[in-house]
Motif scaffolding. Structure first.
Motif, short mmCIF file in Angstrom:
data_model
loop_
_atom_site.label_atom_id
_atom_site.label_comp_id
_atom_site.label_asym_id
_atom_site.label_seq_id
_atom_site.Cartn_x
_atom_site.Cartn_y
_atom_site.Cartn_z
N ALA A 43 0.82 -1.21 0.00
CA ALA A 43 0.00 0.00 0.00
C ALA A 43 0.85 1.26 0.00
N GLN A 44 2.05 1.18 0.60
CA GLN A 44 2.91 2.35 0.74
C GLN A 44 3.84 2.57 -0.45
N THR A 45 4.02 1.53 -1.27
CA THR A 45 4.95 1.63 -2.40
C THR A 45 4.22 1.36 -3.71
N ASN A 46 4.99 1.38 -4.80
CA ASN A 46 4.43 1.10 -6.12
C ASN A 46 4.80 -0.30 -6.59
N PHE A 47 5.10 -1.19 -5.64
CA PHE A 47 5.45 -2.56 -5.96
C PHE A 47 4.31 -3.51 -5.61
N SER A 48 4.21 -4.59 -6.38
CA SER A 48 3.24 -5.64 -6.06
C SER A 48 3.80 -6.51 -4.94
N LYS A 49 2.95 -7.33 -4.38
CA LYS A 49 3.39 -8.22 -3.30
C LYS A 49 4.46 -9.18 -3.80
N ARG A 50 4.30 -9.66 -5.01
CA ARG A 50 5.30 -10.57 -5.59
C ARG A 50 6.65 -9.87 -5.75
N GLU A 51 6.64 -8.64 -6.24
CA GLU A 51 7.89 -7.88 -6.41
C GLU A 51 8.55 -7.63 -5.06
N LEU A 52 7.75 -7.33 -4.05
CA LEU A 52 8.29 -7.11 -2.71
C LEU A 52 8.95 -8.37 -2.16
N GLN A 53 8.36 -9.53 -2.45
CA GLN A 53 8.95 -10.78 -1.99
C GLN A 53 10.31 -11.02 -2.64
N GLU A 108 12.26 -1.57 4.81
CA GLU A 108 11.24 -0.56 4.50
C GLU A 108 11.87 0.69 3.90
N ASP A 109 13.01 1.12 4.47
CA ASP A 109 13.71 2.30 3.93
C ASP A 109 14.17 2.04 2.50
N PHE A 110 14.76 0.85 2.30
CA PHE A 110 15.29 0.48 1.00
C PHE A 110 14.20 0.45 -0.07
N VAL A 111 13.12 -0.24 0.24
CA VAL A 111 12.08 -0.45 -0.78
C VAL A 111 11.28 0.83 -1.02
N THR A 112 11.16 1.68 -0.01
CA THR A 112 10.46 2.96 -0.21
C THR A 112 11.23 3.86 -1.18
#
Length: 215
Positions: A43-53, A108-112
């Motif tokens: 919800a906080q980023t522009n990535f899908s759940k799969r991309e976040l994994q 969280e910092d990295f992915v944001t």
């Protein structure tokens, strides 16, 4: 800016080098950081759940404790610039990622930050870049800050840069930067001036789009 995005996204695909048992034992004694839930990060980023994994697996591979300190960040970043000294630029980059000024970067910092650089709007990307250059966080970029950044970039690229850079190249680069961006000639560049000048430059606008589909 391309160097920022390209090397950081490549990090997620690097295998962690072998380490000795003492390092592993020390790491096991550290308090591991567990990131926020995937739903919240999605919800906080522009990535899908799969991309976040995928990103999280790469992040944990490099940083099993779940956090990255500045020394580790410099070691990882320097791998991509073997002919130069990336330590100073990595220091500035680390501070831009460490938005909470905690001395460490969590997932969280990295992915944001990565979300902004890869999938953010033009304004968001330029704001992030401005904050990277605004070393003392006073809301302005002055010539001293820009000179420090430019010299750090030249040091990072190393002596094998082609064509060979002249000794006064950093000053020339900074003078050209301020000639273009310091609209009211007051000796500093504001966020509004920075964004406006970048939007007027076709090369900068193209560079902002280079890594949109990198993941």
């Amino acid at each position: 800016m391309g160097a920022v995005v390209g090397t950081l996204t490549m990090q997620t695909k690097q295998r962690r080098p072998s380490r000795d048992k003492a390092d592993d034992d020390l790491e096991m004694t550290m308090v591991c950081h567990r990131p926020e839930g995937l739903d919240q990060l999605e919800a906080q980023t522009n990535f899908s759940k799969r991309e976040l994994q995928v990103l999280y697996r790469g992040f944990k591979n490099e940083c099993p404790s779940g956090v990255v300190n500045e020394d580790t960040f410099k070691q990882i970043y320097s791998q991509f610039f073997p002919h130069g000294d990336a330590s100073t630029y990595a220091h500035y980059l680390f501070n831009a990622f460490d938005t909470g000024h905690t001395g460490s970067i969590k997932f969280e910092d990295f992915v944001t930050a990565l979300s902004i650089l890869l999938r953010g709007s033009v304004t968001e990307k330029l704001q992030w870049t401005f904050n990277l250059y605004d070393i003392n966080r006073d809301g302005y970029i002055n010539k001293e800050e820009m000179t420090d950044i430019v010299r750090a970039i030249y040091d990072m690229m190393g002596k094998y840069t082609y064509p060979v850079l002249k000794t006064d190249a950093p000053k020339q680069h900074v003078d050209a930067f301020f000639q273009k961006m310091d609209k009211n000639r007051d000796g500093v560049v504001t966020l509004d001036e920075f964004i406006l000048s970048c939007q007027e430059d076709e090369n900068i606008m193209r560079s902002l789009q280079l890594f949109e589909n990198v993941i």
